[in-house]
Design a protein around this motif. Structure first.
Motif, PDB file in Angstrom:
ATOM      1  N   LYS A 191       0.826  -1.206   0.000  1.00  0.00           N
ATOM      2  CA  LYS A 191       0.000   0.000   0.000  1.00  0.00           C
ATOM      3  C   LYS A 191       0.863   1.260   0.000  1.00  0.00           C
ATOM      4  N   VAL A 192       0.217   2.352  -0.406  1.00  0.00           N
ATOM      5  CA  VAL A 192       0.862   3.658  -0.418  1.00  0.00           C
ATOM      6  C   VAL A 192      -0.096   4.691   0.148  1.00  0.00           C
ATOM      7  N   HIS A 193       0.403   5.620   0.893  1.00  0.00           N
ATOM      8  CA  HIS A 193      -0.311   6.806   1.374  1.00  0.00           C
ATOM      9  C   HIS A 193       0.407   7.420   2.566  1.00  0.00           C
ATOM     10  N   GLY A 194       0.718   6.590   3.576  1.00  0.00           N
ATOM     11  CA  GLY A 194       1.229   7.093   4.835  1.00  0.00           C
ATOM     12  C   GLY A 194       2.569   7.797   4.723  1.00  0.00           C
ATOM     13  N   ARG A 195       2.901   8.548   5.751  1.00  0.00           N
ATOM     14  CA  ARG A 195       4.148   9.309   5.765  1.00  0.00           C
ATOM     15  C   ARG A 195       5.334   8.375   5.877  1.00  0.00           C
ATOM     16  N   VAL A 196       6.314   8.548   4.994  1.00  0.00           N
ATOM     17  CA  VAL A 196       7.518   7.713   4.974  1.00  0.00           C
ATOM     18  C   VAL A 196       8.789   8.556   5.017  1.00  0.00           C
ATOM     19  N   GLY A 197       8.654   9.812   5.382  1.00  0.00           N
ATOM     20  CA  GLY A 197       9.801  10.701   5.467  1.00  0.00           C
ATOM     21  C   GLY A 197       9.370  12.035   6.040  1.00  0.00           C
ATOM     22  N   GLU A 198      10.317  12.953   6.161  1.00  0.00           N
ATOM     23  CA  GLU A 198      10.040  14.266   6.755  1.00  0.00           C
ATOM     24  C   GLU A 198       9.675  15.327   5.729  1.00  0.00           C
ATOM     25  N   GLY A 199       9.831  15.008   4.454  1.00  0.00           N
ATOM     26  CA  GLY A 199       9.552  15.982   3.412  1.00  0.00           C
ATOM     27  C   GLY A 199       8.077  16.292   3.269  1.00  0.00           C
ATOM     28  N   GLN A 218      -1.174  10.798  -2.016  1.00  0.00           N
ATOM     29  CA  GLN A 218      -1.312  10.067  -3.278  1.00  0.00           C
ATOM     30  C   GLN A 218      -1.089  10.954  -4.497  1.00  0.00           C
ATOM     31  N   SER A 219      -0.179  11.909  -4.363  1.00  0.00           N
ATOM     32  CA  SER A 219       0.225  12.687  -5.530  1.00  0.00           C
ATOM     33  C   SER A 219       1.035  11.798  -6.468  1.00  0.00           C
ATOM     34  N   ARG A 220       1.125  12.180  -7.708  1.00  0.00           N
ATOM     35  CA  ARG A 220       1.967  11.432  -8.650  1.00  0.00           C
ATOM     36  C   ARG A 220       3.404  11.385  -8.129  1.00  0.00           C
ATOM     37  N   TYR A 221       3.852  12.492  -7.583  1.00  0.00           N
ATOM     38  CA  TYR A 221       5.224  12.579  -7.049  1.00  0.00           C
ATOM     39  C   TYR A 221       5.457  11.498  -6.005  1.00  0.00           C
ATOM     40  N   HIS A 222       4.547  11.441  -5.013  1.00  0.00           N
ATOM     41  CA  HIS A 222       4.751  10.501  -3.916  1.00  0.00           C
ATOM     42  C   HIS A 222       4.560   9.054  -4.358  1.00  0.00           C
ATOM     43  N   ILE A 223       3.561   8.794  -5.188  1.00  0.00           N
ATOM     44  CA  ILE A 223       3.315   7.423  -5.645  1.00  0.00           C
ATOM     45  C   ILE A 223       4.514   6.880  -6.401  1.00  0.00           C
ATOM     46  N   TYR A 224       5.087   7.692  -7.296  1.00  0.00           N
ATOM     47  CA  TYR A 224       6.234   7.222  -8.079  1.00  0.00           C
ATOM     48  C   TYR A 224       7.429   6.903  -7.188  1.00  0.00           C
ATOM     49  N   LYS A 225       7.678   7.743  -6.193  1.00  0.00           N
ATOM     50  CA  LYS A 225       8.792   7.489  -5.287  1.00  0.00           C
ATOM     51  C   LYS A 225       8.502   6.286  -4.399  1.00  0.00           C
ATOM     52  N   ALA A 226       7.287   6.216  -3.872  1.00  0.00           N
ATOM     53  CA  ALA A 226       6.921   5.144  -2.944  1.00  0.00           C
ATOM     54  C   ALA A 226       6.968   3.781  -3.611  1.00  0.00           C
ATOM     55  N   VAL A 227       6.512   3.688  -4.847  1.00  0.00           N
ATOM     56  CA  VAL A 227       6.499   2.378  -5.498  1.00  0.00           C
ATOM     57  C   VAL A 227       7.918   1.881  -5.753  1.00  0.00           C
ATOM     58  N   ASN A 280      -6.651  15.622  -0.343  1.00  0.00           N
ATOM     59  CA  ASN A 280      -5.770  16.711  -0.775  1.00  0.00           C
ATOM     60  C   ASN A 280      -5.239  16.534  -2.190  1.00  0.00           C
ATOM     61  N   THR A 281      -5.513  15.395  -2.804  1.00  0.00           N
ATOM     62  CA  THR A 281      -5.027  15.125  -4.156  1.00  0.00           C
ATOM     63  C   THR A 281      -6.204  14.763  -5.050  1.00  0.00           C
ATOM     64  N   PRO A 282      -6.301  15.343  -6.237  1.00  0.00           N
ATOM     65  CA  PRO A 282      -7.389  14.962  -7.143  1.00  0.00           C
ATOM     66  C   PRO A 282      -7.329  13.463  -7.445  1.00  0.00           C
ATOM     67  N   LEU A 283      -8.474  12.811  -7.405  1.00  0.00           N
ATOM     68  CA  LEU A 283      -8.506  11.379  -7.692  1.00  0.00           C
ATOM     69  C   LEU A 283      -7.974  11.081  -9.090  1.00  0.00           C
ATOM     70  N   GLU A 284      -8.222  11.969 -10.022  1.00  0.00           N
ATOM     71  CA  GLU A 284      -7.741  11.738 -11.383  1.00  0.00           C
ATOM     72  C   GLU A 284      -6.217  11.664 -11.415  1.00  0.00           C
ATOM     73  N   GLU A 285      -5.542  12.520 -10.645  1.00  0.00           N
ATOM     74  CA  GLU A 285      -4.085  12.481 -10.598  1.00  0.00           C
ATOM     75  C   GLU A 285      -3.594  11.138 -10.048  1.00  0.00           C
ATOM     76  N   THR A 286      -4.219  10.688  -8.968  1.00  0.00           N
ATOM     77  CA  THR A 286      -3.845   9.405  -8.372  1.00  0.00           C
ATOM     78  C   THR A 286      -4.082   8.261  -9.342  1.00  0.00           C
ATOM     79  N   LEU A 287      -5.249   8.244  -9.959  1.00  0.00           N
ATOM     80  CA  LEU A 287      -5.592   7.141 -10.856  1.00  0.00           C
ATOM     81  C   LEU A 287      -4.734   7.130 -12.113  1.00  0.00           C
ATOM     82  N   ARG A 288      -4.387   8.297 -12.631  1.00  0.00           N
ATOM     83  CA  ARG A 288      -3.515   8.345 -13.805  1.00  0.00           C
ATOM     84  C   ARG A 288      -2.109   7.841 -13.454  1.00  0.00           C
ATOM     85  N   ALA A 289      -1.632   8.181 -12.261  1.00  0.00           N
ATOM     86  CA  ALA A 289      -0.316   7.690 -11.839  1.00  0.00           C
ATOM     87  C   ALA A 289      -0.329   6.169 -11.696  1.00  0.00           C
TER      88      ALA A 289
END
Length: 322
Positions: free
Chosen positions: A78-86, A92-101, A124-133
């Motif tokens: 799974k992805v969503h939770g905090r994994v760093g201090e940044g 579930q932004s594209r930025y975070h999903i790509y790094k997390a995966v 806080n993130t558009p569902l479309e952005e999450t789903l496209r990522a």
């Protein structure tokens, strides 16, 4: 072990799956190895983890243990939770999903994930952005299927609508909490997933251990238990009718020749719309004891009897000492 299709897909998963939240959090790698071996030996093929379990230790341990057995399992994280201090190290932004995966793939020592799930709804993130990522990850071959966890019915419906509108891969599974003491999903989620052919992989089928009968009113919680450790969610359940429900199913379990934990798991697997129940094991006997009842299902009459025994129960008046 029975295997069930994950929603409308052709993927078959075991009706009991292994939850690994304890790996690297409460138990070490050797104990985790024994549990994983037993789970696979008893027919489990779905193993569930998350990048935040044990601050990544659960994934790391699984990566060390799977090796040549990777192809034997359906691996879910799974992805969503905090994994760093940044500021972008969660959600579930594209930025975070790509790094997390990429981080999950490295820890799990695999090239792909069979099921990649968003851990909860991200307002806080558009569902479309999450789903496209997520769709991009499927098309890249890094992910086979995508799913959601802890979504309301309207949130899953909204996501499906966006996927249909833009021809994106949709959430094929949902992971909610479900047990005989936590039945909220029966109102809207179960009818929705049955209508839309979505797989349902439930967690906490034993009510976070309460339904095993280990906690008794007026008695201190067992040493080393989650309640003794002060787990907040468990304490919240105890403020409701969890203990009376656990007491009510005891005679029903005995009549069926089952332990309370076995009965609670059989109850979940006998309910409509359920694909698999996650068994969060921290001890080897959690697997071996549960396995004795995996072929037991409750009839419609037995389910009705359970409803009658557990309905309209009041919270226990006497607290469990801390």
């Amino acid at each position: 072990m029975e295997y069930r299709k994950l929603g409308r897909t052709g993927l078959k998963v075991s009706e009991v799956s292994l939850g690994t939240m304890a790996f690297g959090r409460w138990i070490d790698e050797d104990a985790s190895a024994a549990i994983l071996d037993a789970a696979l030996d008893h027919g489990i093929n779905l193993v569930d983890t998350a990048n935040v379990y044990g601050e990544g230790e659960s994934e790391r341990i699984l990566g060390n243990l799977l090796k040549e057995r990777r192809h034997q399992i359906v691996l879910a994280t799974k992805v969503h939770g905090r994994v760093g201090e940044g500021v972008n190290d969660s959600g579930q932004s594209r930025y975070h999903i790509y790094k997390a995966v990429e981080d999950s793939l490295k820890r799990l020592k695999t090239d792909y994930l069979d099921l990649y799930q968003v851990h909860r709804f991200d307002s806080n993130t558009p569902l479309e952005e999450t789903l496209r990522a997520l769709d991009d990850l499927v098309r890249q071959g890094k992910v086979r299927y995508i799913g959601a966890s802890n979504f309301a019915a309207w949130q899953l419906a909204k996501a499906h609508g966006i996927s249909a509108l833009h021809s994106l891969h949709r959430f094929e599974s949902l992971q909610p909490e479900y047990s005989i003491i936590s039945r909220e999903i029966e109102k809207e989620i179960i009818p929705f997933v049955q209508s839309e052919q979505v797989g349902v992989i439930v967690y906490s089928p034993l009510g976070r251990g309460i339904l095993s009968g280990k906690y008794r009113v007026g008695e201190a919680p067992p040493e080393g238990s989650r309640l003794a450790a002060g787990e907040q969610r468990l304490e919240e359940l105890l403020k409701k009718n969890a203990i009376p429900v656990a007491e009510a199913i005891r005679p029903l379990a005995e009549e069926k020749g089952l332990t309370q934990a076995q009965y609670a798991l059989s109850w979940v697997l006998s309910r409509p719309g359920i694909t698999s129940a996650i068994l969060g094991a921290s001890k080897l006997e959690h697997i071996t004891e549960a396995a004795k009842s995996w072929d037991v299902k409750l009839s419609a009459e037995e389910l009705a009897k359970a409803d009658e025994a557990t309905s309209n129960l009041e919270p226990a008046k006497e607290a469990i000492p801390s």
